[in-house]
Scaffold this active site. Structure first.
Site, PDB file in Angstrom:
ATOM      1  CG  ASP A 182      -0.147  -0.076   2.546  1.00 46.06           C
ATOM      2  OD1 ASP A 182       1.105  -0.161   2.508  1.00 46.06           O
ATOM      3  OD2 ASP A 182      -0.791  -0.043   3.614  1.00 46.06           O
ATOM      4  CG  HIS A 235       3.542   0.477   4.900  1.00 45.81           C
ATOM      5  ND1 HIS A 235       2.643  -0.554   4.735  1.00 45.81           N
ATOM      6  CD2 HIS A 235       4.649  -0.106   5.422  1.00 45.81           C
ATOM      7  CE1 HIS A 235       3.177  -1.692   5.143  1.00 45.81           C
ATOM      8  NE2 HIS A 235       4.401  -1.457   5.551  1.00 45.81           N
ATOM      9  CD  GLU A 250       0.256   0.934   7.834  1.00 49.34           C
ATOM     10  OE1 GLU A 250       0.430   0.930   6.600  1.00 49.34           O
ATOM     11  OE2 GLU A 250       0.137  -0.111   8.481  1.00 49.34           O
TER      12      GLU A 250
HETATM   13  C1  GLP Z   1       6.705  -4.034   7.187  1.00 49.91           C
HETATM   14  C2  GLP Z   1       7.827  -3.122   7.591  1.00 49.91           C
HETATM   15  C3  GLP Z   1       8.297  -2.290   6.444  1.00 49.91           C
HETATM   16  C4  GLP Z   1       8.559  -3.159   5.232  1.00 49.91           C
HETATM   17  C5  GLP Z   1       7.291  -3.843   4.819  1.00 49.91           C
HETATM   18  C6  GLP Z   1       7.437  -4.708   3.581  1.00 49.91           C
HETATM   19  O1  GLP Z   1       5.464  -3.418   7.228  1.00 49.91           O
HETATM   20  N1  GLP Z   1       7.481  -2.257   8.675  1.00 49.91           N
HETATM   21  O2  GLP Z   1       9.490  -1.596   6.830  1.00 49.91           O
HETATM   22  O3  GLP Z   1       9.053  -2.369   4.182  1.00 49.91           O
HETATM   23  O4  GLP Z   1       6.877  -4.650   5.916  1.00 49.91           O
HETATM   24  O5  GLP Z   1       7.989  -5.935   3.924  1.00 49.91           O
HETATM   25  P1  GLP Z   1       8.399  -7.064   2.891  1.00 49.91           P
HETATM   26  O6  GLP Z   1       9.782  -6.715   2.464  1.00 49.91           O
HETATM   27  O7  GLP Z   1       8.376  -8.322   3.701  1.00 49.91           O
HETATM   28  O8  GLP Z   1       7.427  -7.043   1.794  1.00 49.91           O
END
Ligand code: GLP
Length: 267
Positions: free
Chosen positions: A141, A143, A148
């Site tokens: 999304d 973030h 968020e």
């Molecule tokens: C979490 C973390 C983020 C990260 C996101 C995506 O929400 N707080 O910092 O970028 O996950 O994670 P992934 O790399 O597992 O898709």
């Protein structure tokens, strides 16, 4: 903005690790003048951490004079909790490199005083002057850290309530049980991230394609926090082909062309 498009996840990991190593080594850090690195968790940076560990083991990279600040931590999880970001970082990275423990900074998810913890974190970053390179991932999304959609684009370190989308996405680390995922977290703000000299975001896989579209082709909007990268003087997105699935073919061609014609030292 630089948009680095690689064929696959492994190539992204190698590129990102080489870039981090290049930045640290060319800075020539000392105890008095450490390189300050912002770090993230998630599945995306795992390959980069593995590559950095390999470089360290081959003697090509030392973290002795590197100081780190992690982006975020779940509220209610302690360092020994396997789902905490503390545990993730030590298990996947810090335990395998030569970084002094005192150089590592993570937010304390067990603090009783969130406001104090967050302002202290900002003060600690300030005490080093600035973060030289902040590395992050991105949620589907848009973030960054736990900022968020709807987060202030100038926000500082604080508490954030997690959206249902993030709780669902992260439930895979909690036995796919969304009820086990903490509902809030401490996170650096978007302003904290963009204060860094340079911000590098890693994004791989089809699930990140929409966020990459908004980051690169969309307008700057708090509903897509990653779009703030357009305002940063030195932002780099490293992504694989799949993550470009929602970009126009002209956009992809443009960034590939620019990168292919960079002077060798800048690649
Ligand atoms: C979490 C973390 C983020 C990260 C996101 C995506 O929400 N707080 O910092 O970028 O996950 O994670 P992934 O790399 O597992 O898709």
């Amino acid at each position: 903005m630089r948009l680095i498009i690689k064929d696959n996840y492994d190539e992204c990991s190698v590129w990102a690790a080489n870039y981090v190593a290049y930045r640290i080594n060319s800075f020539r850090p000392t105890a008095k003048k450490p390189f300050v690195l912002g770090l993230c968790t998630g599945s995306t940076p795992l390959g980069m951490y593995a590559e950095l560990i390999k470089m360290h083991q081959k003697g090509k990279l030392s973290f002795a004079n590197v100081v780190t600040f992690n982006m975020d931590e779940y509220i209610g999880l302690g360092p020994n909790d396997e789902q905490s970001y503390h545990y993730f970082m030590y298990h996947n990275f810090f335990n395998h490199i030569d970084i002094p423990k005192g150089n590592v900074h993570l937010l304390n998810g067990l603090t009783k005083d969130y406001v104090k913890e967050c302002s202290h974190y900002e003060d600690m970053i300030q005490s080093y002057g600035k973060i030289h390179l902040f590395i992050g991932g991105v949620g589907s999304d848009g973030h960054i850290a736990f900022n968020e959609p709807g987060s202030s684009l100038t926000s500082r370190t604080r508490v954030k309530t997690l959206t249902s989308e993030t709780i669902d996405a992260n439930s895979r680390f909690f036995n796919n049980d969304r009820n086990k995922v903490p509902t809030s977290a401490l996170t650096v703000g978007i302003g904290t991230i963009t204060d860094a000299d340079e911000v590098m975001i890693l994004a791989t896989g089809d699930k990140k394609a929409r966020a990459i579209h908004h980051a690169v082709e969309g307008s700057i909007n708090h509903m897509w926090p990653i779009s703030i990268l357009q305002m940063h003087q030195h932002s780099v997105i490293v992504c694989d082909e799949q993550a470009t699935n929602e970009l126009k073919s002209d956009t992809v061609r443009y960034f590939k062309d620019i990168e292919s014609r960079l002077r060798p030292g800048l690649k």
